[in-house]
Design an enzyme around this catalytic site. Sequence first.
Site, PDB file in Angstrom:
ATOM      1  CB  SER A 222      -0.907   0.013   1.233  1.00  0.00           C
ATOM      2  OG  SER A 222      -1.564   1.258   1.349  1.00  0.00           O
TER       3      SER A 222
ATOM      4  CG  HIS B 207      -4.176  -1.343  -1.580  1.00  0.00           C
ATOM      5  ND1 HIS B 207      -5.277  -2.059  -1.983  1.00  0.00           N
ATOM      6  CD2 HIS B 207      -4.607  -0.508  -0.592  1.00  0.00           C
ATOM      7  CE1 HIS B 207      -6.330  -1.700  -1.261  1.00  0.00           C
ATOM      8  NE2 HIS B 207      -5.946  -0.756  -0.415  1.00  0.00           N
TER       9      HIS B 207
ATOM     10  CG  ASP C 161      -5.359   2.706   1.142  1.00  0.00           C
ATOM     11  OD1 ASP C 161      -6.320   1.945   0.936  1.00  0.00           O
ATOM     12  OD2 ASP C 161      -4.314   2.350   1.720  1.00  0.00           O
TER      13      ASP C 161
ATOM     14  CG  MET D 129      -8.311   7.676   2.568  1.00  0.00           C
ATOM     15  SD  MET D 129      -7.402   7.660   4.125  1.00  0.00           S
ATOM     16  CE  MET D 129      -6.564   6.072   4.019  1.00  0.00           C
TER      17      MET D 129
ATOM     18  CG  HIS E 295      -9.803   0.735  -0.378  1.00  0.00           C
ATOM     19  ND1 HIS E 295      -9.298   0.516   0.891  1.00  0.00           N
ATOM     20  CD2 HIS E 295     -11.156   0.800  -0.228  1.00  0.00           C
ATOM     21  CE1 HIS E 295     -10.297   0.462   1.754  1.00  0.00           C
ATOM     22  NE2 HIS E 295     -11.426   0.637   1.099  1.00  0.00           N
TER      23      HIS E 295
ATOM     24  CG  MET F 278     -11.510   3.994   2.102  1.00  0.00           C
ATOM     25  SD  MET F 278     -10.023   3.835   3.118  1.00  0.00           S
ATOM     26  CE  MET F 278      -8.765   3.865   1.816  1.00  0.00           C
TER      27      MET F 278
ATOM     28  CG  MET G 140     -11.843  -2.294   5.257  1.00  0.00           C
ATOM     29  SD  MET G 140     -10.241  -1.912   4.481  1.00  0.00           S
ATOM     30  CE  MET G 140      -9.485  -0.851   5.719  1.00  0.00           C
TER      31      MET G 140
ATOM     32  CG  ASP H 160      -6.051  -2.392   3.416  1.00  0.00           C
ATOM     33  OD1 ASP H 160      -4.985  -2.293   4.057  1.00  0.00           O
ATOM     34  OD2 ASP H 160      -6.515  -1.464   2.728  1.00  0.00           O
TER      35      ASP H 160
END
Length: 230
Positions: A10, A35, A37, A39, A68, A70, A143, A177
């Site tokens: 990540s 990966h 993330d 946000m 991913h 979020m 998660m 994750d």
Amino acid sequence: MTDSVKLAPSILAADFARLGDQVAEAERAGADRIHVDVMDGHFVPNITMGPPVVKSIKRVAKVPLDVHLMITDPVKYAPDFAKAGAHVLTFHIELCADAAAARLVAAAFRAVKIAKVGVALNPDTPLERVLPVLDAVDLVLVMSVFPGFGGQKFMPEVLAKTRALRERGYAGYVEKDGGLNGDTIPACAAAGADVLVSGSALFGASDMKAAITRFRAGAESARRETTHAR
């Protein structure tokens, strides 16, 4: 379950001042996916990166990008992430009022040619929330920490949801994750996870290649032992 586990470092834990070098380092170390993330400061209390950063990573990455989301409006931004180069695009079930709403999100991702569609659930979200949409996704991200920040402690109680997915016959990818390292990865693999995301434990390792090799060996051994025990 796939034949082999996939390790996905990540980049939330990477040095952003040399992100391209860090991606290349992860790939040389044996990463199967990168990966990412994303946000937005609304769905989770943090802000990270958006499509321009994903596009930049895509220019240097040779392995698929596992993105991913979020964020509170994944459908709105799905076209941008598709154009930026996301291979896997995952949304959170908590954003959806019901299964019909979740199916609409998955369909919107398919419409912009996302190769693999994923759905994620937080540690306190019942597995039953995702069961009605399993046929609409390629991946379920269970998660093992609450999303928003890296470096959190692994929550072993969520392994039951991973096992339940496999016991129900789900044959797609199951991703874990949050808090994954050499100590927690074997339990994840034994429970049925085959995509393993790790941030701090990999980008903080003195030898990332050795760490990925060790993590993969631990996961594969746990899978073999679980298979033989059945």
